[in-house]
Write a protein that holds these residues in place. Structure first.
Motif, PDB file in Angstrom:
ATOM      1  N   SER A   1     -75.903 -23.058 -35.236  1.00 13.37           N
ATOM      2  CA  SER A   1     -75.242 -23.125 -33.924  1.00 13.37           C
ATOM      3  C   SER A   1     -76.219 -22.937 -32.772  1.00 13.37           C
ATOM      4  O   SER A   1     -76.173 -23.659 -31.780  1.00 13.37           O
ATOM      5  CB  SER A   1     -74.142 -22.067 -33.828  1.00 13.37           C
TER       6      SER A   1
ATOM      7  N   ALA B   1     -67.857 -29.070 -31.420  1.00 11.88           N
ATOM      8  CA  ALA B   1     -67.599 -27.678 -31.042  1.00 11.88           C
ATOM      9  C   ALA B   1     -67.987 -27.371 -29.603  1.00 11.88           C
ATOM     10  O   ALA B   1     -69.095 -27.653 -29.178  1.00 11.88           O
ATOM     11  CB  ALA B   1     -68.346 -26.739 -31.984  1.00 11.88           C
ATOM     12  N   ASP B   2     -67.046 -26.778 -28.866  1.00 14.09           N
ATOM     13  CA  ASP B   2     -67.345 -26.190 -27.563  1.00 14.09           C
ATOM     14  C   ASP B   2     -67.680 -24.712 -27.717  1.00 14.09           C
ATOM     15  O   ASP B   2     -68.316 -24.124 -26.857  1.00 14.09           O
ATOM     16  CB  ASP B   2     -66.137 -26.351 -26.628  1.00 14.09           C
TER      17      ASP B   2
ATOM     18  N   LYS C   1     -75.029 -24.088 -28.943  1.00 13.93           N
ATOM     19  CA  LYS C   1     -73.589 -23.858 -28.852  1.00 13.93           C
ATOM     20  C   LYS C   1     -73.317 -22.372 -28.662  1.00 13.93           C
ATOM     21  O   LYS C   1     -73.932 -21.529 -29.335  1.00 13.93           O
ATOM     22  CB  LYS C   1     -72.870 -24.347 -30.111  1.00 13.93           C
TER      23      LYS C   1
ATOM     24  N   ILE D   1     -70.583 -29.230 -35.675  1.00 10.47           N
ATOM     25  CA  ILE D   1     -70.934 -28.290 -34.608  1.00 10.47           C
ATOM     26  C   ILE D   1     -71.470 -29.054 -33.403  1.00 10.47           C
ATOM     27  O   ILE D   1     -71.042 -28.839 -32.267  1.00 10.47           O
ATOM     28  CB  ILE D   1     -71.964 -27.245 -35.109  1.00 10.47           C
ATOM     29  N   LYS D   2     -72.387 -29.968 -33.655  1.00 10.00           N
ATOM     30  CA  LYS D   2     -73.040 -30.718 -32.567  1.00 10.00           C
ATOM     31  C   LYS D   2     -72.047 -31.583 -31.800  1.00 10.00           C
ATOM     32  O   LYS D   2     -72.024 -31.591 -30.564  1.00 10.00           O
ATOM     33  CB  LYS D   2     -74.142 -31.597 -33.153  1.00 10.00           C
TER      34      LYS D   2
END
Length: 199
Positions: free
Chosen positions: A121, A106-107, A126, A102-103
C-alpha cells in the motif's frame, strides 16, 4: 456521485476474524457510508469464505435497505457481492492481483500488520490503516505497526470497532495527512523491518 472505495486485506494465509467482525459491524458500515464510501472490497483469506458469507448474512440492521448475496466478477476474480444501502460489499478469499486492486481501486486501505501488505500500500501511495492481529503468537505485528505509525506512514489500531472508526475518521479529515514512504532504497529502514520481523 464519485466512486469511493476502501480495500481491506487480511493476508493470504491466516484468517483475521476479529478484523472481519469489525468491518462488518453495523457501526463501521454506517461510518463508511457517512464518510462517503460506496464500495468495500474485502480480501478475507483462504478458507474463510463460508464464515464471511455467514457474517454478511447477519448484517441486517432494520433501517438499512439490504440486497441478497450474489456471485460476481471483479476483474478476473470470482467474488461475492452484497449491497447495503448505497454501499456495495465485495468479498474474495484471495487475489493474485491485490497490488493492482490497491493501485486501481482503493482510496483507502485497511490491512493486517504484515510487512508485505503494508509495503504494497505504501509503495502505491495509498492511505493506510493497519490493524494488529493480537492472536498471533509473537506479537511482531504490534512492533511493526508501532514503528510504521511512529514514522508517520500509517494509522494503527487493535481490532476493535470503535478504534477502527476513529482511524477511519482520522483518514478522512482534510488536515490529517500521512508521511509518504520514501521512493529511494533506504537500507536503515529495511534493516529495521527485518529486525522487527525476526524478533
Amino acid at each position: 456521485m464519485n466512486s469511493k472505495t476502501v480495500l481491506v486485506t487480511c493476508g493470504a494465509t491466516i484468517p483475521f476474524p476479529k478484523l472481519i467482525s469489525c468491518i462488518l459491524s453495523p457501526e463501521f458500515i454506517r461510518s463508511l457510508i457517512d464518510n462517503g464510501f460506496n464500495r468495500l472490497i474485502v480480501q478475507f483469506g483462504r478458507g474463510y469464505g463460508l464464515l464471511f458469507g455467514k457474517q454478511l448474512g447477519l448484517l441486517k440492521p432494520s433501517e438499512e435497505k439490504l440486497s441478497s448475496l450474489t456471485s460476481c466478477q471483479l476483474g478476473s476474480d470470482q467474488v461475492c457481492c452484497f449491497k447495503i444501502d448505497n454501499l456495495e460489499i465485495v468479498g474474495m478469499e484471495y487475489s493474485t492481483r491485490i497490488q493492482e486492486l490497491i493501485k486501481d481501486s482503493a482510496d483507502l486501505v485497511i490491512s493486517h500488520a504484515g510487512t508485505g501488505s503494508i509495503l504494497d500500500s505504501l509503495r502505491l501511495h495509498k492511505p493506510l490503516i493497519v490493524v494488529i492481529n493480537e492472536d498471533l503468537m509473537d506479537n511482531h505485528q504490534q512492533q511493526i505497526a508501532d514503528k510504521f505509525e511512529e514514522l508517520g506512514y500509517v494509522w494503527s489500531c487493535k481490532p476493535q470497532t470503535s478504534r477502527l472508526i476513529d482511524c477511519l475518521d482520522k483518514s478522512q479529515r482534510k488536515n490529517t495527512e500521512l508521511v509518504p514512504l520514501p521512493n529511494a532504497h533506504n537500507k536503515n529502514f529495511e534493516n529495521t523491518l527485518i529486525n522487527l520481523a525476526n524478533s
